[in-house]
Design an enzyme around this catalytic site. Structure first.
Site, PDB file in Angstrom:
ATOM      1  N   SER A   1      -3.646  -6.441  -6.634  1.00 44.82           N
ATOM      2  CA  SER A   1      -4.965  -5.776  -6.505  1.00 44.82           C
ATOM      3  C   SER A   1      -6.166  -6.717  -6.457  1.00 44.82           C
ATOM      4  CB  SER A   1      -5.210  -4.752  -7.626  1.00 44.82           C
ATOM      5  OG  SER A   1      -4.541  -3.545  -7.381  1.00 44.82           O
ATOM      6  N   THR A   2      -5.940  -8.028  -6.607  1.00 48.80           N
ATOM      7  CA  THR A   2      -7.110  -8.925  -6.692  1.00 48.80           C
ATOM      8  C   THR A   2      -7.586  -9.440  -5.334  1.00 48.80           C
ATOM      9  OG1 THR A   2      -5.834 -10.956  -7.000  1.00 48.80           O
ATOM     10  CG2 THR A   2      -6.386  -9.707  -8.990  1.00 48.80           C
TER      11      THR A   2
ATOM     12  N   GLY B   1      -2.631  -9.876   3.631  1.00 46.40           N
ATOM     13  CA  GLY B   1      -2.439 -10.559   2.354  1.00 46.40           C
ATOM     14  C   GLY B   1      -0.991 -10.899   2.056  1.00 46.40           C
ATOM     15  N   VAL B   2      -0.617 -10.723   0.802  1.00 47.43           N
ATOM     16  CA  VAL B   2       0.742 -11.076   0.382  1.00 47.43           C
ATOM     17  C   VAL B   2       1.770 -10.146   1.030  1.00 47.43           C
ATOM     18  CG1 VAL B   2       0.716  -9.744  -1.790  1.00 47.43           C
ATOM     19  CG2 VAL B   2       2.113 -11.794  -1.612  1.00 47.43           C
ATOM     20  N   ASP B   3       1.390  -8.901   1.248  1.00 50.15           N
ATOM     21  CA  ASP B   3       2.263  -7.926   1.915  1.00 50.15           C
ATOM     22  C   ASP B   3       2.631  -8.425   3.322  1.00 50.15           C
ATOM     23  OD1 ASP B   3       3.615  -5.552   2.330  1.00 50.15           O
ATOM     24  OD2 ASP B   3       1.822  -4.324   2.608  1.00 50.15           O
TER      25      ASP B   3
ATOM     26  N   TYR C   1      -8.093  -5.230  -2.525  1.00 49.05           N
ATOM     27  CA  TYR C   1      -8.339  -4.103  -3.436  1.00 49.05           C
ATOM     28  C   TYR C   1      -9.399  -4.420  -4.507  1.00 49.05           C
ATOM     29  CZ  TYR C   1      -4.619  -1.177  -1.426  1.00 49.05           C
ATOM     30  OH  TYR C   1      -3.847  -0.399  -0.600  1.00 49.05           O
TER      31      TYR C   1
ATOM     32  N   ASN D   1       0.870  -1.187   0.000  1.00 45.94           N
ATOM     33  CA  ASN D   1       0.000   0.000   0.000  1.00 45.94           C
ATOM     34  C   ASN D   1       0.905   1.236   0.000  1.00 45.94           C
ATOM     35  OD1 ASN D   1       0.573   0.787   2.835  1.00 45.94           O
ATOM     36  ND2 ASN D   1      -0.451  -1.143   3.274  1.00 45.94           N
TER      37      ASN D   1
HETATM   38  N1  AR6 Z   1       1.672 -15.666  -1.947  1.00 51.99           N
HETATM   39  C1  AR6 Z   1       1.114 -15.315  -3.126  1.00 51.99           C
HETATM   40  N2  AR6 Z   1      -0.039 -14.642  -3.230  1.00 51.99           N
HETATM   41  C2  AR6 Z   1      -0.681 -14.327  -2.081  1.00 51.99           C
HETATM   42  C3  AR6 Z   1      -0.179 -14.662  -0.796  1.00 51.99           C
HETATM   43  C4  AR6 Z   1       1.058 -15.354  -0.759  1.00 51.99           C
HETATM   44  N3  AR6 Z   1       1.640 -15.703   0.387  1.00 51.99           N
HETATM   45  N4  AR6 Z   1      -1.053 -14.198   0.124  1.00 51.99           N
HETATM   46  C5  AR6 Z   1      -2.082 -13.634  -0.540  1.00 51.99           C
HETATM   47  N5  AR6 Z   1      -1.857 -13.722  -1.871  1.00 51.99           N
HETATM   48  P1  AR6 Z   1      -3.764  -8.805  -1.410  1.00 51.99           P
HETATM   49  P2  AR6 Z   1      -4.143  -6.291  -2.945  1.00 51.99           P
HETATM   50  C6  AR6 Z   1      -2.684 -13.250  -2.999  1.00 51.99           C
HETATM   51  O1  AR6 Z   1      -5.007  -8.560  -0.620  1.00 51.99           O
HETATM   52  O2  AR6 Z   1      -5.490  -6.741  -3.380  1.00 51.99           O
HETATM   53  C7  AR6 Z   1      -2.407  -5.499   1.827  1.00 51.99           C
HETATM   54  O3  AR6 Z   1      -2.909  -5.342   3.118  1.00 51.99           O
HETATM   55  C8  AR6 Z   1      -4.161 -13.050  -2.766  1.00 51.99           C
HETATM   56  O4  AR6 Z   1      -4.847 -14.301  -2.803  1.00 51.99           O
HETATM   57  O5  AR6 Z   1      -2.554  -9.282  -0.712  1.00 51.99           O
HETATM   58  O6  AR6 Z   1      -3.201  -5.716  -3.948  1.00 51.99           O
HETATM   59  C9  AR6 Z   1      -1.537  -4.314   1.390  1.00 51.99           C
HETATM   60  O7  AR6 Z   1      -0.818  -3.764   2.458  1.00 51.99           O
HETATM   61  C10 AR6 Z   1      -4.527 -12.153  -3.937  1.00 51.99           C
HETATM   62  O8  AR6 Z   1      -4.785 -12.934  -5.096  1.00 51.99           O
HETATM   63  O9  AR6 Z   1      -3.287  -7.436  -2.187  1.00 51.99           O
HETATM   64  C11 AR6 Z   1      -2.527  -3.361   0.828  1.00 51.99           C
HETATM   65  O10 AR6 Z   1      -3.133  -2.583   1.837  1.00 51.99           O
HETATM   66  C12 AR6 Z   1      -3.261 -11.348  -4.168  1.00 51.99           C
HETATM   67  O11 AR6 Z   1      -2.239 -11.970  -3.398  1.00 51.99           O
HETATM   68  C13 AR6 Z   1      -3.581  -4.262   0.220  1.00 51.99           C
HETATM   69  O12 AR6 Z   1      -3.501  -5.496   0.918  1.00 51.99           O
HETATM   70  C14 AR6 Z   1      -3.368  -9.891  -3.780  1.00 51.99           C
HETATM   71  O13 AR6 Z   1      -4.136  -9.793  -2.589  1.00 51.99           O
HETATM   72  C15 AR6 Z   1      -3.296  -4.541  -1.238  1.00 51.99           C
HETATM   73  O14 AR6 Z   1      -4.375  -5.243  -1.784  1.00 51.99           O
END
Ligand code: AR6
Length: 177
Positions: free
Chosen positions: A120-121, A31-33, A124, A23
């Site tokens: 973003s999926t 999530g991934v972050d 977001y 973010n």
């Molecule tokens: N490895 C690979 N992909 C993953 C993992 C992992 N360990 N964990 C989750 N995903 P998101 P955004 C996938 O929500 O939508 C955070 O809080 C997940 O299934 O992580 O870009 C940031 O700080 C999805 O398909 O990221 C921001 O505030 C993808 O990663 C916000 O979320 C993205 O999901 C960003 O939102």
């Protein structure tokens, strides 16, 4: 560039550069972050704090990099995807920019292998199919930019790492594999 597709946890796959869906604060999240910061440890966070306090974090559609700490990588490239508002806020262009800017940073770092999550999926809420189409088109656009500018490209392999089966199936279908 070769495109590979994997289902699983991006933090477990050895590459030169891992892309994070961060973010704008760069100070962590879920999530991934969250997974990247948890596994990578304090070095990533320390670099993020510097980027956040001295450079104002990272804008939507931009990309910056840090060390990778304990992750099986040399660098983490942090990009900030757009929040989906129904497509009326330039979301598609901003998502494309995330992929292209991240690849440009990877090239600057001399990375050969780069892994991407499905930016973003998650929270977001960007529509998954549309996001996958943009991700794959962005790879072609990056290659075109490099070719037109006659710039060297260090990146030879891009790995799309899907955490959810539904995203994996979408990519599999689009890639025809
Ligand atoms: N490895 C690979 N992909 C993953 C993992 C992992 N360990 N964990 C989750 N995903 P998101 P955004 C996938 O929500 O939508 C955070 O809080 C997940 O299934 O992580 O870009 C940031 O700080 C999805 O398909 O990221 C921001 O505030 C993808 O990663 C916000 O979320 C993205 O999901 C960003 O939102």
């Amino acid at each position: 560039m070769n495109i590979e597709l994997k289902l699983g946890d991006i933090t477990a796959i050895p590459v030169d550069a891992i892309v994070n869906a961060a973010n704008t604060s760069l100070l962590g999240g879920g999530g991934v972050d969250g997974a990247i910061h948890r596994k990578g440890g304090h070095e990533i966070f320390e670099d993020c704090v510097v980027l956040s306090t001295q450079h104002g974090g990272c804008k939507v559609g931009e990309a910056v990099y840090t060390r990778a700490g304990k992750l099986p990588a040399q660098h983490v490239i942090h990009t900030v995807g757009p929040i989906w508002y129904g497509g009326v806020k330039n979301e598609e262009k901003l998502l494309k920019s995330c992929y292209i800017k991240a690849l440009q940073v990877a090239n600057k770092l001399g990375a050969k292998t780069v892994s991407f999550p499905n930016i973003s999926t998650g929270v977001y809420r960007f529509p998954k199919e549309k996001a996958a189409q943009i991700a794959l088109q962005s790879i072609k656009d990056y290659e075109e930019i490099i070719a037109n500018a006659q710039t060297a490209n260090s990146v030879s392999t891009v790995i799309f790492v899907c955490f959810e089966q539904v995203n994996y199936d979408i990519y599999k279908n689009l890639l025809g594999i």
